[in-house]
Structures are given as C-alpha cells and as structure tokens.
Design an enzyme around this catalytic site. Structure first.
Site, short mmCIF file in Angstrom:
data_model
loop_
_atom_site.label_atom_id
_atom_site.label_comp_id
_atom_site.label_asym_id
_atom_site.label_seq_id
_atom_site.Cartn_x
_atom_site.Cartn_y
_atom_site.Cartn_z
N HIS A 50 -3.90 -6.61 -20.43
CA HIS A 50 -3.90 -8.27 -20.26
C HIS A 50 -4.76 -8.77 -21.25
O HIS A 50 -5.07 -10.00 -21.39
CB HIS A 50 -4.60 -8.59 -18.74
CG HIS A 50 -3.50 -8.68 -17.93
ND1 HIS A 50 -2.33 -9.29 -17.72
CD2 HIS A 50 -3.30 -7.32 -16.86
CE1 HIS A 50 -1.95 -9.16 -16.55
NE2 HIS A 50 -2.23 -8.12 -16.09
N LYS B 37 3.39 -7.04 -21.77
CA LYS B 37 2.76 -8.31 -21.10
C LYS B 37 2.72 -9.49 -22.33
O LYS B 37 3.84 -9.81 -22.62
CB LYS B 37 1.45 -8.23 -20.57
CG LYS B 37 1.51 -7.33 -19.46
CD LYS B 37 0.40 -6.97 -18.81
CE LYS B 37 1.00 -6.57 -17.19
NZ LYS B 37 -0.07 -5.19 -16.95
N SER C 197 -6.82 -7.59 -14.06
CA SER C 197 -5.65 -8.42 -13.80
C SER C 197 -5.63 -9.37 -12.68
O SER C 197 -5.03 -10.14 -12.70
CB SER C 197 -4.61 -7.47 -13.56
OG SER C 197 -4.46 -6.47 -12.57
C1 PLP Z 1 0.67 -4.12 -16.13
C2 PLP Z 1 -0.52 -3.13 -16.24
C3 PLP Z 1 -0.36 -1.76 -16.48
C4 PLP Z 1 1.23 -1.19 -16.32
O1 PLP Z 1 2.03 -1.63 -17.71
P1 PLP Z 1 3.38 -1.56 -17.87
O2 PLP Z 1 3.72 -1.41 -19.08
O3 PLP Z 1 3.91 -2.84 -17.11
O4 PLP Z 1 3.87 -0.42 -16.84
C5 PLP Z 1 -1.36 -0.92 -16.60
N1 PLP Z 1 -2.74 -1.32 -16.75
C6 PLP Z 1 -2.88 -2.93 -16.36
C7 PLP Z 1 -4.41 -3.06 -16.32
C8 PLP Z 1 -1.92 -3.63 -16.14
O5 PLP Z 1 -2.37 -4.86 -15.82
#
Ligand code: PLP
Length: 399
Positions: free
Chosen positions: A215, A247, A187
């Site tokens: 992502h 996302k 990320s």
């Molecule tokens: C954003 C993210 C999460 C968490 O996801 P949420 O549903 O927003 O809690 C987990 N792993 C990665 C790699 C992320 O970028």
C-alpha cells in the site's frame, strides 16, 4: 465409529458468520473501477478501491495491455520457470529495478504468492522470523509455511522488537538467520512501519529486513517509489522490498526488489514462482506502462495526497476518530462490527460505496470503515462523502 458428515459444517460455519455479523457480502462492480461507478446496478461514489492513482483505466496502461495481447497472445503458455518467461516479463523485472534504483527485481503472479512462496525459503529450521502483530495475512501464511521459529512484536513497537531480538540472542543453539518482516503501510490503519528503527535494530543483530510495501508504492517516497525511498534507506539496510502491481499500479502481479543474489535465490527457490503460470504478456506490458506513467506524470501522486488531506480534514472536523493514518487509507473508527455495518449501509443509501471492516480482519471492538482516496476524486465528490459520513455518524451515535 464417530458419526461423520462430509460437508454439513460448511453451512453451519457460514450461518454462524451471518449470525455474528461477520460474513462478507459480495458486491458486483458492473463498470470500470472509477470514482463514479456502477455497483449492484446502482451509481455510486467509489471510496474503497486500491486503485489509488486510477492507473487501472489510464489510457497508456490499457493500450499497452491491448497491444501486447494482440502481439503475444492472451496467455504466456507456461510457468516462467519452463517456457513462459517472455521478453516482457524480463523487461518488467528490469524496469521495476530501475524505477526502484536497485540492482534487481523479480516479478511474481501476485503479492500474496511472493509472501507465501518466498518467506518459507528465506527462513528454515534453525532460523527465526520476527513479525509485527498486524502484518498482512499473506505474511502470516508465509511464516506458517516456514519451518523456522516465529516471534511476534507489538504493532510498530520498536522497544518490543528490541526485546524480542535480545531474547532471540539467548536461543541455544544460536539462530542461523533472523528476518524481521513488516508491512510498510498497514492496510487496515494506513499507518507506516518505523522502518529506520527496524533497520537499525536488524543491523545490530545481523538480521535481514523484509518490508511488504503493497500500500506504500505509488503513494509514498519520491515519485511513488515506496517506503524504502520515503525513509531514505539503502539496499544494505532493507534486504527485501516486496510489493504488488494490484494496488496503486492498477494491474496485478507481485514483486521483490533488492540484490542480484536475492533475485537468483527467489526464482530458484520460491515454489509459488516455480510452479505456477506466468502472468499474461498483456499484464506484464500494462505493468511496464504503469511504471512509465509514474516516471513521467508526477501529478497523479501529488493529486492523491491533496485529495487524501482534504477528506481527512473534513472527517476529523466532523468529529470522527481516524486512527493514526499516514496515507490515503483512512480508517473511520466505529467500534462494534454492527456500527460499522450500519454506517456502511447508510452511506450506500446515499450513493457512497465503502466497506465495513471487522473481526477477524481487525480486533472485535475496532470495527471501522476503511476509506481509500484516489487521484481522480473531485473536491465536490469528497465533500459530498464527508457530509454523508457526518449525517450517518450522528444518526448512529458514532460521533
Ligand atoms: C494486498 C496485499 C498483498 C497481496 O497482494 P496481491 O498482489 O493483491 O496478492 C500483500 N501484502 C499486503 C500488505 C497487501 O495489502
């Protein structure tokens, strides 16, 4: 007895973060998350949302949420494990599995809760968790909650992973289960895991592969089906495909996809699933609608890539170091946290909203601005952003 104060350290720690330029400054979004939005009372160009396909404001997604809320209420009334398992949650699980072309999926309240709740159940005492050094914090926490041994390999380094696995084979008594866990898309850098090589090494050792594609979904793979699709891997090569609806899907909620056995195991074992309230029915309906949009409107994914390529070219032409990005996440490297902060502040004065990212999110000398491109950015907006980056970068001696 030692002199003890219950809370003084809270203020001291915060002051230290401010002194070292490491504190978060929260901004307030006063409009919907769109390319042009109102933040702290100012009209700005949004370049730091995870809403890659702008599904958060897609009429089909918004309407699905409203209609389901009218019909089923604002909340589910309970945990899914008790009486909150609504027909919409079950339908969402099925629709996601169908979209991913897999036997089964299970949706959670958030992606963080998947990693935090499932990883400690997959690996227990006598097992080993093998993790990329740049994995997301929720994976790190999930691994810490497990009683299994842990090993870290260098970022994306397949040789180092092979070395870690060879070492693991020498463990006495032999490990019962080994899991290799990796982000699909990292990320902070926007680069992807070498998932084919990881799957190959895992197979040689009888290890499981767990990929967090938060992502990658909606962006990579056929029609945004994610990294497993992107690399053309089979379900017996990647055993847990984990993701989020927060996302590219534009809503909220975590999920896993894999075998029927995985689903049954997860909802019987993951405490974050068992002991926490179900997402509201409107959320489940909106997630279903977001999947439908991906299935029926391929232009969103196409467009986000066009935009991403356009801005990446412009930033590189301006002389910025943009790391090794392979996705719509573009890291603009600045060096020290102060430089990243100054550039973000400069861009803010030009009406561009980006966030500086610095230690402990990334290494101390790798501070950056993480730019995230979305489907609805116009070419004019992206060119305006690139121009402002160029001016700011020159002014601050970054380029
Ligand atoms: C954003 C993210 C999460 C968490 O996801 P949420 O549903 O927003 O809690 C987990 N792993 C990665 C790699 C992320 O970028």
């Amino acid at each position: 007895m030692v002199e003890r104060h219950p809370t003084r350290y809270l203020a001291e720690e915060y002051e230290r973060l401010v002194r070292e330029n490491l504190n978060w400054e929260l901004k307030v979004l006063e409009s919907a998350s769109e390319p042009i939005c109102i933040v702290d009372g100012k009209e700005v160009l949004m370049l730091c949302a995870n809403n890659y396909l702008n599904l958060a404001t897609h009429p089909k997604v918004v309407n699905a949420m409203i209609e389901a809320t009218r019909k089923y209420g604002a909340g589910a009334g309970s945990d899914r494990s008790i009486s909150g398992n609504m027909i919409l949650h079950e339908e969402l699980d099925r629709r996601l599995a169908k979209f991913k072309r897999a036997p089964a999926s299970l949706t959670f309240q958030t992606g963080f809760m998947v990693n935090e709740g499932l990883i400690p159940q997959l690996a227990d005492k006598g097992d080993l968790l093998v993790s990329d050094e740049l994995n997301h914090g929720s994976i790190i926490d999930g691994c810490r909650l497990s009683r299994a041994d842990r090993a870290i390999y260098k970022h994306k380094d397949v040789e180092d992973l092979a070395r870690v696995m060879e070492e693991a084979e020498k463990h006495d008594p032999p490990y019962n289960h080994i899991w290799i866990i990796t982000d699909g898309v990292f990320s902070m850098d926007g680069d992807t895991a070498p998932l084919k090589d990881i799957a190959k090494i895992a197979k040689e050792h009888g290890a499981g592969v767990y990929v967090d594609d938060a992502h990658g979904e909606g962006v990579l793979g056929e029609g945004g089906r994610g990294i497993v699709s992107h690399y053309g891997l089979r379900r017996d090569e990647v055993h847990v495909e984990m993701g989020t609806f927060s996302k590219a899907f534009g809503v909220i909620g975590g999920h896993i996809t894999g075998s029927e056995e995985l689903r049954n195991f997860a909802y019987n074992k993951a405490r974050s699933w068992l002991l926490s309230g179900a997402v509201p029915p409107g959320v489940a309906a909106a997630c279903i609608a977001a999947i439908e949009v991906l299935e029926t409107e391929p232009e969103h994914v196409r467009r986000v890539w066009e935009n991403r390529n356009h801005l990446l070219d412009a930033l590189q032409d301006a002389g910025f170091d943009t790391g090794n990005t392979e996705t719509p996440i573009i890291p603009v490297m600045c060096g020290k946290s102060k430089a990243a902060r100054d550039l973000a502040d400069y861009l803010w004065t030009k009406g561009i909203f980006v966030l500086p990212i610095f230690y402990p999110m990334v290494a101390r000398d790798k501070a950056r601005i993480r730019v995230q491109v979305c489907t609805k950015h116009t070419t004019e907006q992206l060119e305006r952003a690139a121009e402002a980056f160029k001016e700011g970068g020159k002014k601050l001696g970054i380029i």
